[in-house]
Design an enzyme around this catalytic site. Structure first.
Site, PDB file in Angstrom:
ATOM      1  N   ASP A  43      39.848 -18.361  -0.210  1.00  0.00           N
ATOM      2  CA  ASP A  43      41.040 -18.730   0.541  1.00  0.00           C
ATOM      3  C   ASP A  43      41.418 -20.167   0.188  1.00  0.00           C
ATOM      4  O   ASP A  43      40.657 -20.888  -0.436  1.00  0.00           O
ATOM      5  CB  ASP A  43      40.809 -18.603   2.055  1.00  0.00           C
ATOM      6  CG  ASP A  43      39.432 -19.072   2.455  1.00  0.00           C
ATOM      7  OD1 ASP A  43      38.962 -20.089   1.883  1.00  0.00           O
ATOM      8  OD2 ASP A  43      38.807 -18.451   3.329  1.00  0.00           O
ATOM      9  N   ASP A  45      42.544 -23.648   1.755  1.00  0.00           N
ATOM     10  CA  ASP A  45      42.683 -24.435   2.981  1.00  0.00           C
ATOM     11  C   ASP A  45      43.418 -25.735   2.673  1.00  0.00           C
ATOM     12  O   ASP A  45      43.261 -26.310   1.596  1.00  0.00           O
ATOM     13  CB  ASP A  45      41.305 -24.768   3.565  1.00  0.00           C
ATOM     14  CG  ASP A  45      40.561 -23.513   3.987  1.00  0.00           C
ATOM     15  OD1 ASP A  45      41.224 -22.537   4.397  1.00  0.00           O
ATOM     16  OD2 ASP A  45      39.318 -23.496   3.878  1.00  0.00           O
ATOM     17  N   ASP A 123      30.578 -31.323   5.004  1.00  0.00           N
ATOM     18  CA  ASP A 123      29.131 -31.098   4.913  1.00  0.00           C
ATOM     19  C   ASP A 123      28.511 -31.556   3.595  1.00  0.00           C
ATOM     20  O   ASP A 123      27.544 -32.316   3.589  1.00  0.00           O
ATOM     21  CB  ASP A 123      28.770 -29.635   5.236  1.00  0.00           C
ATOM     22  CG  ASP A 123      29.650 -28.608   4.528  1.00  0.00           C
ATOM     23  OD1 ASP A 123      30.502 -29.001   3.702  1.00  0.00           O
ATOM     24  OD2 ASP A 123      29.468 -27.405   4.806  1.00  0.00           O
TER      25      ASP A 123
HETATM   26  P1  ATP Z   1      33.921 -20.410   1.502  1.00  0.00           P
HETATM   27  O1  ATP Z   1      35.302 -20.283   2.103  1.00  0.00           O
HETATM   28  O2  ATP Z   1      33.815 -20.001   0.095  1.00  0.00           O
HETATM   29  O3  ATP Z   1      32.881 -19.823   2.364  1.00  0.00           O
HETATM   30  P2  ATP Z   1      34.328 -23.169   2.076  1.00  0.00           P
HETATM   31  O4  ATP Z   1      33.651 -24.394   1.543  1.00  0.00           O
HETATM   32  O5  ATP Z   1      35.788 -23.049   1.885  1.00  0.00           O
HETATM   33  O6  ATP Z   1      33.567 -21.957   1.454  1.00  0.00           O
HETATM   34  P3  ATP Z   1      34.907 -22.978   4.857  1.00  0.00           P
HETATM   35  O7  ATP Z   1      34.029 -22.511   5.961  1.00  0.00           O
HETATM   36  O8  ATP Z   1      36.135 -22.222   4.523  1.00  0.00           O
HETATM   37  O9  ATP Z   1      33.963 -23.069   3.595  1.00  0.00           O
HETATM   38  O10 ATP Z   1      35.253 -24.477   5.180  1.00  0.00           O
HETATM   39  C1  ATP Z   1      36.209 -25.235   4.453  1.00  0.00           C
HETATM   40  C2  ATP Z   1      35.740 -26.663   4.294  1.00  0.00           C
HETATM   41  O11 ATP Z   1      35.575 -27.265   5.573  1.00  0.00           O
HETATM   42  C3  ATP Z   1      34.388 -26.809   3.602  1.00  0.00           C
HETATM   43  O12 ATP Z   1      34.506 -26.853   2.214  1.00  0.00           O
HETATM   44  C4  ATP Z   1      33.900 -28.131   4.174  1.00  0.00           C
HETATM   45  O13 ATP Z   1      34.484 -29.224   3.528  1.00  0.00           O
HETATM   46  C5  ATP Z   1      34.421 -28.099   5.587  1.00  0.00           C
HETATM   47  N1  ATP Z   1      33.439 -27.500   6.497  1.00  0.00           N
HETATM   48  C6  ATP Z   1      33.359 -26.229   6.879  1.00  0.00           C
HETATM   49  N2  ATP Z   1      32.355 -26.013   7.719  1.00  0.00           N
HETATM   50  C7  ATP Z   1      31.759 -27.208   7.895  1.00  0.00           C
HETATM   51  C8  ATP Z   1      30.651 -27.655   8.656  1.00  0.00           C
HETATM   52  N3  ATP Z   1      29.970 -26.802   9.409  1.00  0.00           N
HETATM   53  N4  ATP Z   1      30.337 -28.962   8.604  1.00  0.00           N
HETATM   54  C9  ATP Z   1      31.059 -29.819   7.855  1.00  0.00           C
HETATM   55  N5  ATP Z   1      32.084 -29.450   7.108  1.00  0.00           N
HETATM   56  C10 ATP Z   1      32.445 -28.169   7.106  1.00  0.00           C
HETATM   57 MG    MG Z   2      37.086 -21.546   2.651  1.00  0.00          MG
END
Ligand code: ATP
Ligand code: MG
Length: 410
Positions: A43, A45, A123
């Protein structure tokens, strides 16, 4: 360099609209990381310095969501993009504003900040990169790119502290290291051992989301193995900590099966996976004098589901589905008279049959019930009759009370 053709057009148009209104706006997080790693983002963001209310005003089709973490969903006919406002994480200037509980866990995180502050509340360094598709520049954490090239998951700040603030980060580190084929930094490993136990405090709704990300995105087996090596699988799967060989085999078979189905483009549902993962616990609780006791079986269905629900929510829509699959396991063992025809007509037959095959695979012993059902469902009426008669002639006794589950018990 990122190829803009690989980026969702709607997300680019949202960024343009925000910038037209004099706000900063970037793609951020997973999508930038995945594009840099040559993967297709799940996705897209967006991060911006506009507050949720300001974003909401710019886009007619949008909605503010979340309490713990407020953000805006902007949508068109078929797509939905998350737009999050820059947040100030846990630096000394706002230390007293972030709402935390006694273990240091952040309960509310809605303090706006600038891009730099937003970088530090994320994170991992590889998740803290921001890409502007208009200028085609990447900004964000200074080590983000370096760690992508080094293939390394590194915490932003002390992982012991960061994993206390949010224990789900342990699961995320493991998931990303498998997804990206990155190694986990030594400090993170230690923090997982030290703070992993805090996962027991995380809400079951959030852990269900994480459960789905971990087990339903094509890396289920690998993720389970790595989680187990850190002792974390018990925070997602409620089977007792001392798992029988059959239990472990069935877990692995059902996760492997989920991965395979994704590769083959077949449908998957958390309901089926949960039915499979909890099956060994169910029959163990249903035993009486070496046999399955039906009264116990029906009572244990709720018990076993409730136990799982304590750790990961199981949305209501899956609960009756899971129970159907379990009850059908019993029916699959009963092949007398018209029963097989009824079983075959059941809307959940296919799922139940799939679970039967997994159970057989998990026992390491050749069994023919699965094969019988394979033949029964694919052949015409004459052969169906013959298959039932064949059982009669071989004098195979099947009463509802005696099921062939002995291979599945400790
Ligand atoms: P994916 O969507 O492939 O699972 P993602 O990195 O995009 O991976 P998301 O959960 O969509 O994960 O979160 C988007 C972004 O928000 C992350 O890349 C990170 O920068 C931040 N983020 C998400 N969850 C956390 C968390 N628990 N603590 C700190 N930052 C976070
Ligand atoms: Mg994501």
């Amino acid at each position: 360099m990122i190829d803009n053709k690989k980026i969702n057009k709607f997300s680019i148009s949202i960024i343009k609209d925000l910038q037209k209104n004099n706000f900063q706006a970037y793609l951020v997080g997973g999508c930038v990381r995945d594009l840099m790693c040559g993967l297709e983002p799940k996705d897209f963001d967006i991060a911006t310095d506009a507050t949720p209310e300001q974003v909401r005003k710019i886009f007619k089709a949008s909605r503010i969501i979340g309490r713990r973490f407020k953000l805006v969903h902007v949508f068109n006919r078929s797509e939905l993009i998350e737009v999050a406002t820059f947040r100030a994480g846990d630096d000394s200037s706002n230390n007293n504003n972030l709402i935390k509980d006694t273990s240091g866990k952040i309960i509310r995180d809605n303090i706006w900040g600038d891009l730099e502050q937003d970088t530090y509340r994320r994170d991992f360094t590889v998740n803290a990169l921001y890409y502007c598709p208009i200028s085609q520049k990447i900004v964000g954490h200074k080590d983000g790119m370096k760690h992508i090239h080094e293939k390394s998951i590194v915490s932003i700040g002390d992982p012991v502290k960061r994993f206390s603030e949010d224990p789900v980060r342990s699961l995320r580190a493991i998931r990303f290291s498998n997804k990206l084929n990155f190694k986990i930094d030594k400090d993170i490993k230690e923090a997982i051992y030290e703070k992993g136990h805090l996962l027991s405090d995380i809400s079951n709704a959030r852990l269900f989301d994480e459960f789905c990300k971990i087990f339903l995105s094509g890396m289920a087996e690998k993720n389970f193995n790595k989680l187990s090596s850190y002792g974390l699988s018990k925070y997602l799967i409620s089977t007792d900590s001392e798992r029988s060989e059959f239990t472990t085999n069935l877990i692995v078979e059902s996760l492997r099966n989920t991965d395979k189905r994704l590769i083959n483009g077949q449908s998957i549902t958390p309901g089926f996976l949960i039915a499979a993962l909890l099956w060994p616990g169910l029959i163990e609780r249903s035993l009486s004098k070496g046999e399955i006791n039906l009264r116990k079986f029906f009572r244990s269905m709720d018990y076993v589901l409730r136990n799982q629900q304590k750790i990961t929510a199981v949305p209501r829509k899956f609960q009756s589905y899971i129970k159907d699959i379990w009850v059908l396991q019993l029916k699959l063992h009963s092949r007398i008279g018209k029963q097989p025809y009824k079983t075959l007509k059941h809307p959940r037959f296919r799922a139940a049959y799939d679970l039967l095959l997994l159970r057989e695979r998990a026992t390491n012993k050749k069994q023919d019930l699965g094969k019988w059902w394979t033949d029964f469902q694919k052949n015409d009426e004459n052969i169906k009759k013959a298959l039932i008669n064949d059982l009669k002639e071989k004098n195979i006794q099947e009463t509802p009370k005696i099921f062939g589950f002995s291979e599945e018990l400790r």
